[in-house]
Design a protein around this motif. Structure first.
Motif, PDB file in Angstrom:
ATOM      1  N   MET A 168      43.558  22.912  32.587  1.00  0.00           N
ATOM      2  CA  MET A 168      44.742  23.780  32.260  1.00  0.00           C
ATOM      3  C   MET A 168      45.299  23.235  30.719  1.00  0.00           C
ATOM      4  N   LYS A 169      45.366  22.049  30.353  1.00  0.00           N
ATOM      5  CA  LYS A 169      45.684  21.441  29.190  1.00  0.00           C
ATOM      6  C   LYS A 169      44.799  22.145  28.088  1.00  0.00           C
ATOM      7  N   LEU A 170      43.505  22.400  28.451  1.00  0.00           N
ATOM      8  CA  LEU A 170      42.734  23.472  27.601  1.00  0.00           C
ATOM      9  C   LEU A 170      42.829  24.754  27.379  1.00  0.00           C
ATOM     10  N   GLY A 171      43.941  25.119  28.442  1.00  0.00           N
ATOM     11  CA  GLY A 171      44.211  26.709  28.197  1.00  0.00           C
ATOM     12  C   GLY A 171      43.972  27.557  29.204  1.00  0.00           C
ATOM     13  N   TYR A 172      42.977  27.035  30.275  1.00  0.00           N
ATOM     14  CA  TYR A 172      42.366  27.739  31.196  1.00  0.00           C
ATOM     15  C   TYR A 172      43.253  28.081  32.440  1.00  0.00           C
ATOM     16  N   TYR A 173      43.150  29.127  33.073  1.00  0.00           N
ATOM     17  CA  TYR A 173      43.792  29.479  34.360  1.00  0.00           C
ATOM     18  C   TYR A 173      42.909  29.337  35.628  1.00  0.00           C
ATOM     19  N   ILE A 174      43.515  28.985  36.551  1.00  0.00           N
ATOM     20  CA  ILE A 174      42.729  28.335  37.825  1.00  0.00           C
ATOM     21  C   ILE A 174      42.643  29.504  38.873  1.00  0.00           C
ATOM     22  N   SER A 175      41.490  29.986  39.172  1.00  0.00           N
ATOM     23  CA  SER A 175      41.266  31.132  39.860  1.00  0.00           C
ATOM     24  C   SER A 175      40.610  30.532  41.225  1.00  0.00           C
ATOM     25  N   LEU A 176      41.427  31.153  42.466  1.00  0.00           N
ATOM     26  CA  LEU A 176      40.801  30.584  43.742  1.00  0.00           C
ATOM     27  C   LEU A 176      40.530  31.626  44.533  1.00  0.00           C
ATOM     28  N   GLY A 177      39.570  31.148  45.414  1.00  0.00           N
ATOM     29  CA  GLY A 177      38.941  32.500  46.428  1.00  0.00           C
ATOM     30  C   GLY A 177      38.929  31.992  47.736  1.00  0.00           C
ATOM     31  N   GLY A 178      38.122  32.559  48.669  1.00  0.00           N
ATOM     32  CA  GLY A 178      38.166  32.227  50.216  1.00  0.00           C
ATOM     33  C   GLY A 178      38.406  30.832  50.466  1.00  0.00           C
ATOM     34  N   PRO A 179      37.916  29.690  49.862  1.00  0.00           N
ATOM     35  CA  PRO A 179      37.912  28.665  50.429  1.00  0.00           C
ATOM     36  C   PRO A 179      39.253  27.939  50.740  1.00  0.00           C
ATOM     37  N   VAL A 180      40.433  28.593  49.803  1.00  0.00           N
ATOM     38  CA  VAL A 180      41.712  27.998  50.439  1.00  0.00           C
ATOM     39  C   VAL A 180      42.142  28.626  51.924  1.00  0.00           C
ATOM     40  N   GLU A 203      40.927  35.573  43.665  1.00  0.00           N
ATOM     41  CA  GLU A 203      39.562  36.283  43.704  1.00  0.00           C
ATOM     42  C   GLU A 203      38.847  36.205  44.957  1.00  0.00           C
ATOM     43  N   THR A 204      37.834  37.071  45.017  1.00  0.00           N
ATOM     44  CA  THR A 204      37.040  36.971  46.026  1.00  0.00           C
ATOM     45  C   THR A 204      35.755  36.205  45.794  1.00  0.00           C
ATOM     46  N   ASP A 205      34.962  36.556  44.530  1.00  0.00           N
ATOM     47  CA  ASP A 205      33.439  36.144  44.356  1.00  0.00           C
ATOM     48  C   ASP A 205      32.674  36.799  45.260  1.00  0.00           C
ATOM     49  N   CYS A 206      33.111  37.956  45.828  1.00  0.00           N
ATOM     50  CA  CYS A 206      32.398  38.747  46.675  1.00  0.00           C
ATOM     51  C   CYS A 206      30.848  39.118  46.063  1.00  0.00           C
ATOM     52  N   VAL A 212      38.656  33.698  55.743  1.00  0.00           N
ATOM     53  CA  VAL A 212      39.090  33.804  57.078  1.00  0.00           C
ATOM     54  C   VAL A 212      39.980  34.803  57.139  1.00  0.00           C
ATOM     55  N   PRO A 213      39.930  35.450  58.124  1.00  0.00           N
ATOM     56  CA  PRO A 213      39.282  35.650  59.459  1.00  0.00           C
ATOM     57  C   PRO A 213      37.765  36.490  59.254  1.00  0.00           C
ATOM     58  N   PHE A 214      37.102  36.766  58.231  1.00  0.00           N
ATOM     59  CA  PHE A 214      36.012  37.376  57.936  1.00  0.00           C
ATOM     60  C   PHE A 214      35.003  36.449  57.665  1.00  0.00           C
ATOM     61  N   ARG A 215      35.256  35.213  57.680  1.00  0.00           N
ATOM     62  CA  ARG A 215      34.183  34.116  56.999  1.00  0.00           C
ATOM     63  C   ARG A 215      32.892  34.355  57.672  1.00  0.00           C
ATOM     64  N   GLY A 216      31.811  34.440  56.760  1.00  0.00           N
ATOM     65  CA  GLY A 216      30.393  34.806  57.403  1.00  0.00           C
ATOM     66  C   GLY A 216      30.034  36.089  57.422  1.00  0.00           C
ATOM     67  N   LYS A 217      30.881  37.129  56.937  1.00  0.00           N
ATOM     68  CA  LYS A 217      30.623  38.349  56.667  1.00  0.00           C
ATOM     69  C   LYS A 217      30.353  38.578  55.503  1.00  0.00           C
ATOM     70  N   ARG A 218      29.808  39.752  55.078  1.00  0.00           N
ATOM     71  CA  ARG A 218      29.810  40.104  53.492  1.00  0.00           C
ATOM     72  C   ARG A 218      31.230  40.180  53.117  1.00  0.00           C
ATOM     73  N   ASN A 219      31.318  39.713  51.894  1.00  0.00           N
ATOM     74  CA  ASN A 219      32.654  39.746  51.264  1.00  0.00           C
ATOM     75  C   ASN A 219      32.950  41.169  50.536  1.00  0.00           C
ATOM     76  N   GLU A 220      34.371  41.348  50.401  1.00  0.00           N
ATOM     77  CA  GLU A 220      34.623  42.371  49.344  1.00  0.00           C
ATOM     78  C   GLU A 220      35.910  42.285  48.740  1.00  0.00           C
ATOM     79  N   PRO A 221      36.345  43.103  47.719  1.00  0.00           N
ATOM     80  CA  PRO A 221      37.511  43.159  47.123  1.00  0.00           C
ATOM     81  C   PRO A 221      38.818  43.028  48.151  1.00  0.00           C
ATOM     82  N   MET A 222      38.829  43.925  49.280  1.00  0.00           N
ATOM     83  CA  MET A 222      39.860  44.186  49.799  1.00  0.00           C
ATOM     84  C   MET A 222      40.496  42.551  50.704  1.00  0.00           C
ATOM     85  N   TYR A 223      39.364  41.635  50.746  1.00  0.00           N
ATOM     86  CA  TYR A 223      39.622  40.662  51.443  1.00  0.00           C
ATOM     87  C   TYR A 223      40.466  39.640  50.735  1.00  0.00           C
TER      88      TYR A 223
END
Ligand code: NI
Length: 257
Positions: A168-180, A203-206, A212-223
């Motif tokens: 963040m000190k370098l100016g970057y944004y922190i993007s979080l996905g499914g693991p949270v 983000e999804t990184d789909c 969760v609760p779809f962990r293990g299925k194919r991901n998509e932006p709706m999640y």
């Protein structure tokens, strides 16, 4: 009017969706997703994504060579990438970075490709989207010594909160996905709770990393809704506040404010 959700990293031009892209976008809109950043890791995906954008002005496009493809990426490939950037259709260069998880015997090659693409981002005045796996120190070193002027996004960030502070000190944004949303993932939850609200993206990184609760299925932006709602809960703020801040961050990053 309330703000929608953001998916700052989705691979919906990937073959995983074949001809289903329209339905995938529609399902996401129905779930309240307002903006999408489509990541293209091949020239074919980039061409497909340009077609998607013609139909959907609310999607943004990113293109770049993933570190996993460092061995196959040629100078001709980089020239073709530059031609795509010249079209003005891409607002982010990525995903680029370092990945020592799958292949670690080509570190110098990965670093070289990473820096060449940072140079391209600077030439076309674009922010970058960073893929970093088992390579936190080397990635940090490059971003510090070979900076991208517009900085960018630490995609699916999974390192420590302390290192997030350094990025963040370098100016970057922190993007979080499914693991949270994963029950046992302690660090992403800590990062989700502690990163300043004006530095967070979702983000999804789909098709991977399904929450969760779809962990293990194919991901998509709706999640992405599940990820964003979990972050709001971890921070003890409303979904509306989280969505509003995330969208503002995204627009600031891509210069839409
Ligand atoms: Ni990705």
């Amino acid at each position: 009017m309330s703000t929608g959700y953001l998916d700052s990293h989705c691979h919906i031009a990937d073959a995983a969706y074949e001809n289903e892209t329209e339905e995938v976008i529609q399902r996401a809109k129905d779930a309240g997703v307002e903006r999408f950043l489509i990541m293209c890791v091949t020239l074919d995906e980039a061409r497909k994504a340009i077609e998607i954008k013609k139909m959907h002005p609310e999607v943004d496009l990113a293109v770049g060579f993933h570190p996993e493809n460092a061995n196959e990426t040629t100078d001709e490939g980089l020239n073709a990438l530059e031609e795509l950037l010249k079209t003005g259709q891409f607002c982010v260069l990525g995903e680029i970075g370092l990945d020592y998880y799958w292949v670690s015997d080509n570190k110098e090659k990965q670093k070289e490709l990473f820096m060449k693409q940072i140079d391209l981002a600077n030439k076309y005045d674009l922010p970058i989207s960073i893929h970093m796996r088992d390579a936190t120190q080397d990635t940090y070193q490059i971003l510090k010594e070979h900076p991208c002027h517009r900085a960018g996004i630490m995609h699916c960030y999974s390192s420590s909160y302390e290192m997030a502070v350094e990025f963040m000190k370098l100016g970057y944004y922190i993007s979080l996905g499914g693991p949270v949303t994963f029950k046992n993932s302690v660090t992403p939850k800590e990062v989700a709770a502690k990163v300043p609200l004006d530095r967070l993206l979702t983000e999804t990184d789909c098709p991977y990393m399904t929450p969760v609760p779809f962990r293990g299925k194919r991901n998509e932006p709706m999640y992405v809704t599940y990820t964003a709602d979990t972050i709001a809960e971890l921070r003890n703020i409303s979904k509306e506040e989280l969505k509003g801040a995330v969208m503002e961050n995204y627009k600031r990053l891509i210069h839409q404010n």
